[in-house]
Design a protein around this motif. Structure first.
Motif, short mmCIF file in Angstrom:
data_model
loop_
_atom_site.label_atom_id
_atom_site.label_comp_id
_atom_site.label_asym_id
_atom_site.label_seq_id
_atom_site.Cartn_x
_atom_site.Cartn_y
_atom_site.Cartn_z
N ALA A 154 0.84 -1.19 0.00
CA ALA A 154 0.00 0.00 0.00
C ALA A 154 0.88 1.24 0.00
O ALA A 154 2.08 1.19 0.28
N ASP A 155 0.25 2.37 -0.32
CA ASP A 155 0.89 3.69 -0.21
C ASP A 155 0.16 4.46 0.89
O ASP A 155 -1.07 4.49 0.92
N GLU A 156 0.94 5.08 1.76
CA GLU A 156 0.36 5.74 2.93
C GLU A 156 0.72 7.22 2.95
O GLU A 156 1.82 7.62 2.58
N GLN A 180 -5.17 9.92 8.01
CA GLN A 180 -4.40 8.82 7.44
C GLN A 180 -5.15 8.27 6.24
O GLN A 180 -6.35 8.01 6.31
N ARG A 181 -4.41 8.09 5.16
CA ARG A 181 -5.01 7.54 3.94
C ARG A 181 -4.12 6.41 3.43
O ARG A 181 -2.89 6.52 3.42
N GLY A 186 -6.03 -1.17 -6.34
CA GLY A 186 -7.32 -0.85 -6.94
C GLY A 186 -7.83 0.56 -6.66
O GLY A 186 -8.87 0.95 -7.18
N GLY A 187 -7.11 1.33 -5.84
CA GLY A 187 -7.55 2.68 -5.53
C GLY A 187 -7.43 2.97 -4.03
O GLY A 187 -6.67 2.33 -3.31
N PRO A 222 -15.45 -0.83 0.24
CA PRO A 222 -15.69 -2.26 0.54
C PRO A 222 -15.21 -3.20 -0.55
O PRO A 222 -14.88 -4.36 -0.27
N ASP A 223 -15.14 -2.72 -1.81
CA ASP A 223 -14.73 -3.60 -2.90
C ASP A 223 -13.25 -3.99 -2.81
O ASP A 223 -12.83 -4.97 -3.46
N LEU A 224 -12.47 -3.25 -2.05
CA LEU A 224 -11.04 -3.52 -1.96
C LEU A 224 -10.66 -4.31 -0.72
O LEU A 224 -9.49 -4.59 -0.49
#
Length: 285
Positions: A154-156, A180-181, A186-187, A222-224
């Protein structure tokens, strides 16, 4: 209580140089009956080197600046690499009691049977106290990370500004916000925002009243996720506390707290509330 642990450390400290070399090992069965040991089955080596540069003149605009290099590596007793970390840090002590700290680094981390490598990151920290009444802080980090919930890269990005103010002799206010993101292939996986205000009124050296107000908002895709999650969760926590110190050994507390919960199609709704009273007393043995 059926294993051993040991630590070796060498430290050098002078006016312009500081370095430390440390090696620590904890066996898989090592336990302690006091203190806190968060992790066992480790063999860890760490190196920390700092060069300090002092301002040439007493009236220069800055006081000193540091260059720091650190590295650490951790394996378990079977030889599996679990953590590795390299970082270069620059730190400046400037006017208005300010500290500016920036760093770049790379790390490896073993999780859920996978060794995640080449995790690059950048960190920044700033702190200043322009007067006795106001203090400003900011922390930020961006780079490669791990989505521990779904075991994937992931990218944070994380941002954390804060403000502390002393409003006269009796009132102290602190406000901070954390965003925080996490982005995955997938996005956007989620974005979390946490805001907290803390207000204290000191009547005198014996008593004060404190209020804490904390709001959290999390948006997820939710899709990820590999399991079911709520697309949106919102919570609100409040607490009011009164404290009175009878003497050096005895303190009385009385307070109220409650929680509110909201979801995608449900507005914030109170879920519980608590009234409490507490006595703190210290015995001399």
């Amino acid at each position: 209580f059926t294993d051993d642990a040991f630590e070796l450390e060498y430290t050098h400290h002078s006016n312009t140089w500081f370095w430390q070399v440390e090696y620590e090992a904890r066996g898989p069965g090592f336990r302690v009956d006091s203190g806190f040991v968060p992790r066992v089955d480790t063999k860890e080596a760490e190196l920390f080197v700092m060069r300090r540069f002092w301002a040439p003149e007493e009236d220069d605009w800055y006081d000193r600046w540091d260059v720091i290099v650190l590295a650490d590596r951790t394996e378990d007793h079977e030889g599996q690499l679990t953590d590795e970390h390299y970082e270069v840090i620059g730190r400046l002590f400037g006017p208005l009691q300010s500290i500016v700290n920036g760093s770049v680094g790379r790390r490896k981390e073993y999780y859920d049977g996978v060794l995640y490598e080449e995790l690059d990151f950048v960190e920044f920290f700033f702190e200043a106290q322009p007067s006795g009444a106001v203090k400003l802080e900011f922390f930020g980090v961006t780079g490669d990370s791990i989505d521990f919930s779904n075991s994937q890269p992931a990218d944070e990005i994380l941002l954390n500004p804060a403000l502390e103010a002393k409003l006269g002799r009796h009132v102290n206010l602190r406000f901070d916000h954390t965003m925080q993101r996490l982005d995955v292939e997938g996005g956007k996986l989620f974005e979390a925002n946490l805001s907290q205000a803390r207000l204290i009124y000191n009547f005198n050296v014996r008593s004060f009243v404190r209020g804490i107000f904390q709001w959290r908002d999390i948006e997820r895709n939710p899709d990820l996720y590999s399991f079911e999650v709520e697309p949106k969760t919102e919570t609100l926590f409040t607490q009011l506390l009164f404290s009175y110190k009878l003497n050096a050994r005895t303190v009385l507390f009385a307070g109220y707290s409650d929680n509110h919960l909201g979801q995608e199609n449900i507005d914030l709704t109170q879920t519980n509330r608590t009234f409490f009273f507490k006595i703190g007393y210290a015995w001399v043995l």
